[in-house]
Motif scaffolding. Sequence first.
Motif, PDB file in Angstrom:
ATOM      1  N   THR A   5       0.833  -1.196   0.000  1.00 58.64           N
ATOM      2  CA  THR A   5       0.000   0.000   0.000  1.00 58.64           C
ATOM      3  C   THR A   5       0.867   1.245   0.000  1.00 58.64           C
ATOM      4  OG1 THR A   5      -1.748  -1.177   1.157  1.00 58.64           O
ATOM      5  CG2 THR A   5      -1.840   1.212   1.241  1.00 58.64           C
ATOM      6  N   LEU A   6       0.470   2.164  -0.873  1.00 54.30           N
ATOM      7  CA  LEU A   6       1.166   3.423  -1.032  1.00 54.30           C
ATOM      8  C   LEU A   6       0.219   4.525  -0.581  1.00 54.30           C
ATOM      9  CD1 LEU A   6       3.612   4.908  -2.418  1.00 54.30           C
ATOM     10  CD2 LEU A   6       2.263   4.840  -4.528  1.00 54.30           C
ATOM     11  N   VAL A   7       0.739   5.479   0.189  1.00 53.79           N
ATOM     12  CA  VAL A   7      -0.078   6.615   0.615  1.00 53.79           C
ATOM     13  C   VAL A   7       0.626   7.894   0.167  1.00 53.79           C
ATOM     14  CG1 VAL A   7      -1.205   7.772   2.549  1.00 53.79           C
ATOM     15  CG2 VAL A   7      -0.783   5.305   2.650  1.00 53.79           C
ATOM     16  N   LEU A   8      -0.061   8.670  -0.658  1.00 49.47           N
ATOM     17  CA  LEU A   8       0.522   9.919  -1.159  1.00 49.47           C
ATOM     18  C   LEU A   8      -0.039  11.084  -0.361  1.00 49.47           C
ATOM     19  CD1 LEU A   8       0.257   9.299  -5.023  1.00 49.47           C
ATOM     20  CD2 LEU A   8       2.026   8.549  -3.397  1.00 49.47           C
ATOM     21  N   LEU A   9       0.845  11.992   0.037  1.00 52.47           N
ATOM     22  CA  LEU A   9       0.410  13.150   0.819  1.00 52.47           C
ATOM     23  C   LEU A   9       1.114  14.402   0.308  1.00 52.47           C
ATOM     24  CD1 LEU A   9      -1.226  14.194   3.288  1.00 52.47           C
ATOM     25  CD2 LEU A   9       0.802  13.716   4.693  1.00 52.47           C
ATOM     26  N   ALA A 182       5.576  11.789   1.092  1.00 55.79           N
ATOM     27  CA  ALA A 182       5.173  13.173   1.372  1.00 55.79           C
ATOM     28  C   ALA A 182       5.907  14.080   0.395  1.00 55.79           C
ATOM     29  CB  ALA A 182       5.506  13.549   2.815  1.00 55.79           C
ATOM     30  N   ALA A 183       5.147  14.693  -0.509  1.00 58.38           N
ATOM     31  CA  ALA A 183       5.796  15.459  -1.577  1.00 58.38           C
ATOM     32  C   ALA A 183       4.904  16.637  -1.980  1.00 58.38           C
ATOM     33  CB  ALA A 183       6.136  14.529  -2.735  1.00 58.38           C
ATOM     34  N   HIS A 184       4.787  16.889  -3.279  1.00 58.39           N
ATOM     35  CA  HIS A 184       4.283  18.178  -3.774  1.00 58.39           C
ATOM     36  C   HIS A 184       3.223  18.001  -4.862  1.00 58.39           C
ATOM     37  CE1 HIS A 184       7.761  20.118  -1.801  1.00 58.39           C
ATOM     38  NE2 HIS A 184       8.281  18.913  -2.005  1.00 58.39           N
ATOM     39  N   PRO A 213      -4.532  12.483   2.660  1.00 60.22           N
ATOM     40  CA  PRO A 213      -3.872  11.267   2.192  1.00 60.22           C
ATOM     41  C   PRO A 213      -4.657  10.586   1.061  1.00 60.22           C
ATOM     42  CG  PRO A 213      -3.977  11.310   4.604  1.00 60.22           C
ATOM     43  CD  PRO A 213      -4.854  12.420   4.107  1.00 60.22           C
ATOM     44  N   LEU A 214      -3.908  10.131   0.056  1.00 62.11           N
ATOM     45  CA  LEU A 214      -4.467   9.428  -1.101  1.00 62.11           C
ATOM     46  C   LEU A 214      -3.896   8.012  -1.093  1.00 62.11           C
ATOM     47  CD1 LEU A 214      -5.914   9.247  -3.871  1.00 62.11           C
ATOM     48  CD2 LEU A 214      -3.945  10.416  -4.887  1.00 62.11           C
ATOM     49  N   ARG A 215      -4.792   7.022  -0.941  1.00 63.68           N
ATOM     50  CA  ARG A 215      -4.362   5.636  -0.773  1.00 63.68           C
ATOM     51  C   ARG A 215      -4.385   4.865  -2.100  1.00 63.68           C
ATOM     52  NH1 ARG A 215      -6.495   1.317   3.572  1.00 63.68           N
ATOM     53  NH2 ARG A 215      -5.487  -0.506   2.652  1.00 63.68           N
ATOM     54  N   TYR A 216      -3.307   4.148  -2.384  1.00 66.14           N
ATOM     55  CA  TYR A 216      -3.250   3.240  -3.537  1.00 66.14           C
ATOM     56  C   TYR A 216      -2.867   1.843  -3.049  1.00 66.14           C
ATOM     57  CZ  TYR A 216      -3.307   6.697  -7.368  1.00 66.14           C
ATOM     58  OH  TYR A 216      -3.658   7.653  -8.281  1.00 66.14           O
ATOM     59  N   ASP A 217      -3.745   0.876  -3.263  1.00 67.27           N
ATOM     60  CA  ASP A 217      -3.349  -0.514  -3.065  1.00 67.27           C
ATOM     61  C   ASP A 217      -2.862  -1.025  -4.409  1.00 67.27           C
ATOM     62  OD1 ASP A 217      -4.093  -0.921  -0.252  1.00 67.27           O
ATOM     63  OD2 ASP A 217      -6.091  -0.390  -0.994  1.00 67.27           O
ATOM     64  N   LEU A 218      -1.690  -1.647  -4.405  1.00 67.94           N
ATOM     65  CA  LEU A 218      -1.053  -2.032  -5.667  1.00 67.94           C
ATOM     66  C   LEU A 218      -0.978  -3.548  -5.801  1.00 67.94           C
ATOM     67  CD1 LEU A 218       1.841   0.594  -5.536  1.00 67.94           C
ATOM     68  CD2 LEU A 218      -0.296   0.765  -6.814  1.00 67.94           C
ATOM     69  N   ASP A 219      -1.172  -4.024  -7.030  1.00 69.52           N
ATOM     70  CA  ASP A 219      -1.047  -5.457  -7.285  1.00 69.52           C
ATOM     71  C   ASP A 219       0.429  -5.797  -7.556  1.00 69.52           C
ATOM     72  OD1 ASP A 219      -0.359  -5.017  -9.948  1.00 69.52           O
ATOM     73  OD2 ASP A 219      -2.344  -5.510 -10.741  1.00 69.52           O
ATOM     74  N   GLY A 228      -6.972   5.739  -9.833  1.00 70.51           N
ATOM     75  CA  GLY A 228      -7.150   7.052  -9.195  1.00 70.51           C
ATOM     76  C   GLY A 228      -6.943   7.020  -7.694  1.00 70.51           C
ATOM     77  N   GLY A 229      -6.852   5.818  -7.121  1.00 69.29           N
ATOM     78  CA  GLY A 229      -6.671   5.719  -5.690  1.00 69.29           C
ATOM     79  C   GLY A 229      -7.906   6.179  -4.927  1.00 69.29           C
ATOM     80  N   THR A 230      -7.778   6.259  -3.598  1.00 72.44           N
ATOM     81  CA  THR A 230      -8.902   6.659  -2.744  1.00 72.44           C
ATOM     82  C   THR A 230      -8.433   7.702  -1.743  1.00 72.44           C
ATOM     83  OG1 THR A 230      -9.608   4.346  -2.876  1.00 72.44           O
ATOM     84  CG2 THR A 230     -10.761   5.747  -1.297  1.00 72.44           C
ATOM     85  N   TYR A 231      -9.033   8.890  -1.798  1.00 66.40           N
ATOM     86  CA  TYR A 231      -8.735   9.903  -0.777  1.00 66.40           C
ATOM     87  C   TYR A 231      -9.402   9.504   0.537  1.00 66.40           C
ATOM     88  CZ  TYR A 231      -6.528  13.278  -3.894  1.00 66.40           C
ATOM     89  OH  TYR A 231      -5.650  13.912  -4.736  1.00 66.40           O
ATOM     90  N   LEU A 232      -8.714   9.715   1.641  1.00 69.19           N
ATOM     91  CA  LEU A 232      -9.285   9.332   2.936  1.00 69.19           C
ATOM     92  C   LEU A 232     -10.432  10.264   3.329  1.00 69.19           C
ATOM     93  CD1 LEU A 232      -6.288   8.098   5.114  1.00 69.19           C
ATOM     94  CD2 LEU A 232      -7.558   6.947   3.295  1.00 69.19           C
ATOM     95  N   ASP A 233     -10.465  11.482   2.750  1.00 62.12           N
ATOM     96  CA  ASP A 233     -11.616  12.374   2.935  1.00 62.12           C
ATOM     97  C   ASP A 233     -12.036  12.869   1.546  1.00 62.12           C
ATOM     98  OD1 ASP A 233     -13.451  14.355   3.496  1.00 62.12           O
ATOM     99  OD2 ASP A 233     -12.312  15.200   5.174  1.00 62.12           O
TER     100      ASP A 233
END
Length: 249
Positions: A5-9, A182-184, A213-219, A228-233
């Motif tokens: 799992t990848l979380v982009l912020l 955590a980036a831009h 946070p934007l969550r990506y579960d990867l195969d 597109g992933g899933t935003y936590l809010d």
Amino acid sequence: PTVGTLVLLRHGESDWNAKNLFTGWVDVDLTEKGENEARRGGELLREHSLLPDVVHTSVMRRAIRTAELALNAADRHWIAVRRSWRLNERHYGALQGKNKKQTLEEYGEEQFMLWRRSYDTPPPPIADDDEFSQVGDPRYALLPSELMPRTECLKDVVERMLPYWYDSIVPDILAGRTVLVAAHGNSLRALVKHLDQISDEAIAKLNIPTGIPLRYDLDPQLRPLTLGGTYLDPAAAKAAAAAVANQGR
Ligand code: DG2
């Protein structure tokens, strides 16, 4: 099956986001609002039991501090951290330090949006003696001079970000870790373009909100299970992304 799992912020609001200035590689701090966004991002991680095992950040204060505030709020302040210039924001060239609204008025909508969102049109390069140049900044002292950007388009960011993705982030994901990046705004647009295989044209419409946070579960092939992933809010993310799109107006 999910391999990791990848979380982009994206960092919280920065001083120059608040002032509506092009930032790029200029190392500005978070505003108080940005600090609160970062803490809220960490609370969302905790509420969703999405607990990072390792964090990767750029070498810029706004991303580093966002990661620290978010992880602190999630009680994960102790995890391993790695940083790379390859996760830095897009270098905004001669636009760094310029006001977005004034730039829009001076150059017109089409040129303004080409510079902000086209895939392959970089802004004019910044002069080495410009007050907002990063030439001579000690954090880039070991960077070979031919890799030091004077401006970048999103395509340039994809090309310099991907080696870090493959060499440093992917091994963490394949090891089954939950990985926080955590980036831009634009370095994350580059990563999302790669993950979701978004076309050069369609990426212009994608905007990343601060602090959610934007969550990506990867195969196992590192393809997203949910495109597109899933935003936590999700509701807050939608409103905030629209605000980013309209910046300058
Ligand atoms: C912003 C993005 O970067 O600006 O460099 O001005 O994510 O570090 O605040 P960030 C900047 P836009 O490309 O959305 O205008």
